[in-house]
Design an enzyme around this catalytic site. Structure first.
Site, PDB file in Angstrom:
ATOM      1  N   LYS A  64       0.482 -15.629 -10.073  1.00 42.68           N
ATOM      2  CA  LYS A  64       1.105 -14.812  -8.938  1.00 42.68           C
ATOM      3  C   LYS A  64       0.949 -15.818  -7.766  1.00 42.68           C
ATOM      4  O   LYS A  64       2.254 -15.813  -6.993  1.00 42.68           O
ATOM      5  CB  LYS A  64       0.440 -13.612  -8.594  1.00 42.68           C
ATOM      6  CG  LYS A  64       0.835 -12.933  -7.444  1.00 42.68           C
ATOM      7  CD  LYS A  64       2.118 -12.391  -7.590  1.00 42.68           C
ATOM      8  CE  LYS A  64       2.565 -12.158  -5.921  1.00 42.68           C
ATOM      9  NZ  LYS A  64       1.877 -10.918  -5.413  1.00 42.68           N
ATOM     10  N   SER A 101       6.609 -11.587   2.101  1.00 46.54           N
ATOM     11  CA  SER A 101       5.905 -11.102   3.141  1.00 46.54           C
ATOM     12  C   SER A 101       5.454 -12.045   3.996  1.00 46.54           C
ATOM     13  O   SER A 101       5.622 -11.535   5.118  1.00 46.54           O
ATOM     14  CB  SER A 101       4.454 -10.384   2.362  1.00 46.54           C
ATOM     15  OG  SER A 101       4.066 -11.773   1.695  1.00 46.54           O
ATOM     16  N   ASN A 148       7.291 -17.746  -0.593  1.00 50.89           N
ATOM     17  CA  ASN A 148       7.136 -17.191   0.590  1.00 50.89           C
ATOM     18  C   ASN A 148       7.369 -18.030   1.529  1.00 50.89           C
ATOM     19  O   ASN A 148       8.128 -17.774   2.396  1.00 50.89           O
ATOM     20  CB  ASN A 148       5.561 -17.001   0.591  1.00 50.89           C
ATOM     21  CG  ASN A 148       5.291 -15.685  -0.502  1.00 50.89           C
ATOM     22  OD1 ASN A 148       5.936 -15.262  -1.435  1.00 50.89           O
ATOM     23  ND2 ASN A 148       4.743 -14.785   0.306  1.00 50.89           N
ATOM     24  N   GLY A 206       0.768  -1.189   0.112  1.00 49.36           N
ATOM     25  CA  GLY A 206       0.088   0.051  -0.164  1.00 49.36           C
ATOM     26  C   GLY A 206       0.833   1.148   0.063  1.00 49.36           C
ATOM     27  O   GLY A 206       0.710   2.121  -0.797  1.00 49.36           O
ATOM     28  N   ASN A 251      -2.335 -10.631  -2.237  1.00 50.88           N
ATOM     29  CA  ASN A 251      -1.888 -12.054  -2.354  1.00 50.88           C
ATOM     30  C   ASN A 251      -3.293 -12.767  -2.391  1.00 50.88           C
ATOM     31  O   ASN A 251      -3.887 -12.639  -1.510  1.00 50.88           O
ATOM     32  CB  ASN A 251      -0.780 -12.367  -1.335  1.00 50.88           C
ATOM     33  CG  ASN A 251       0.475 -11.960  -1.869  1.00 50.88           C
ATOM     34  OD1 ASN A 251       0.839 -11.559  -2.943  1.00 50.88           O
ATOM     35  ND2 ASN A 251       1.391 -11.819  -0.875  1.00 50.88           N
TER      36      ASN A 251
HETATM   37  O1  KPL Z   1       4.167 -11.099  -3.352  1.00 51.85           O
HETATM   38  C1  KPL Z   1       5.256 -11.178  -2.953  1.00 51.85           C
HETATM   39  C2  KPL Z   1       5.378 -11.680  -1.264  1.00 51.85           C
HETATM   40  O2  KPL Z   1       6.378 -11.453  -0.892  1.00 51.85           O
HETATM   41  O3  KPL Z   1       4.193 -11.777  -0.795  1.00 51.85           O
HETATM   42  C3  KPL Z   1       6.395 -11.559  -3.836  1.00 51.85           C
HETATM   43  C4  KPL Z   1       6.288 -10.754  -5.072  1.00 51.85           C
HETATM   44  C5  KPL Z   1       6.815 -12.790  -3.877  1.00 51.85           C
HETATM   45  C6  KPL Z   1       7.427 -10.602  -3.281  1.00 51.85           C
HETATM   46  O4  KPL Z   1       8.166 -10.961  -2.388  1.00 51.85           O
END
Ligand code: KPL
Length: 293
Positions: free
Chosen positions: A175, A245, A183, A12, A102
């Site tokens: 994605k 993340s 992750n 954000g 995500n």
């Molecule tokens: O979306 C991501 C995350 O960490 O949640 C990526 C693109 C993998 C980047 O770190």
């Protein structure tokens, strides 16, 4: 344009900073610690060795989205419904709502909570919060969205590379597959992506995660664009310094989004009787670490 961003985390704040630098009137809605810092000093954006303070408005309340023409929802997947319920009484009839989150089904869940249409946006950016109201960029930044040419132009003009896709479901899966690959491993090892390649066996594990995800997606009738093995290996090159993340959430003792990433694939795999042992193991290990926190 008046733009509100629900969720003043790394994603954000990054897009908020670029949109504000692009001349838009941006309000970020987030936690008190970040809101205080942004209202006092501006939003600090660090990228490519430079650091700038960007003037923005910030609020802890959904009312910060009053009069917004565009609302970007960037909250964690587990907070989607709550964000929708908070925004529902605040938004004007013409406000456009986008989900930059995500996971595969946030836009649908947000739509149900808000009682209005939501545009799913796929986000490819490596960022983290270095402190209160201080976001750091580690690579990428591209958005993929369905249809909306005017929105794509608005983002592109603000320096955000944006593609239009006629297969948004496939793009969302693409994605989530990246997230499933990187992750959990980055979180368990607390390691940046650039170091994965040094580990014997890592390449094979990434390949197995991708294959399991692709089998599930294909049985759900989703066509995932591109060569996902190549896309996955390229992420480490694009964002070598990035920690996922999930790694950042675990390090801060916060709940992770793993139930919406590998956990989502495990639930879909179970429902379809497709074995997903690598995703299951990664999901379980992150849940264990979450409990330990
Ligand atoms: O979306 C991501 C995350 O960490 O949640 C990526 C693109 C993998 C980047 O770190």
């Amino acid at each position: 344009m008046k733009i509100a961003i629900m969720g003043a985390g790394a994603v954000g704040c990054y897009y908020g900073a670029l949109l504000a630098l692009g001349g838009h009137e941006v309000t970020l809605i987030g936690r008190p610690q970040h809101v205080e810092a942004m209202n006092r000093d501006g939003l600090r954006l660090e990228r490519a060795g430079e650091s700038v303070f960007v003037p923005v408005q910030a609020s802890t309340e959904a009312e910060g989205a009053l009069d917004a023409e565009l609302v970007l929802v960037c909250v964690k997947s587990a907070d989607t419904e709550e964000a929708g319920r908070a925004l529902r009484p605040v938004l004007g009839a013409d406000a456009l709502v986008l989900s930059l989150q995500n996971g595969v089904d946030n836009a649908e869940r947000l739509q149900a909570a808000l009682g209005r249409g939501v545009i799913p946006v796929v986000v490819y950016v490596g960022t983290d919060m270095a402190g209160a109201g201080h976001v750091r960029h580690h690579g990428g930044g591209r958005l993929v969205l369905g249809g909306h040419l005017a929105l794509a132009k608005l983002f592109t003009r603000a320096g955000i590379p944006t593609e239009i896709s006629s297969n948004v479901q496939g793009a969302l899966w693409s994605k989530v597959i990246l997230n499933c690959a990187y992750n959990a491993i980055s979180a368990i090892a607390q390691m940046p992506y650039g170091r994965f390649a040094d580990f014997p066996g890592a390449e094979r594990v990434l390949r197995d995660v991708v294959d399991e995800c692709l089998t599930v997606a294909s049985r759900l009738g989703v066509t995932v664009p591109g060569d996902m093995h190549e896309v996955v290996s390229q992420l480490a090159v694009l964002m070598p310094e990035q920690r996922s993340s999930t790694a950042q959430d675990l390090a801060r003792g916060r709940p992770t989004e793993i139930d919406y990433l590998n956990g989502y694939v495990v639930r879909q795999g179970e429902a379809l009787s497709i074995p997903v042992p690598v995703n299951r193991t990664l999901h379980m290990l992150v849940k264990m670490l979450e409990k330990k926190n």
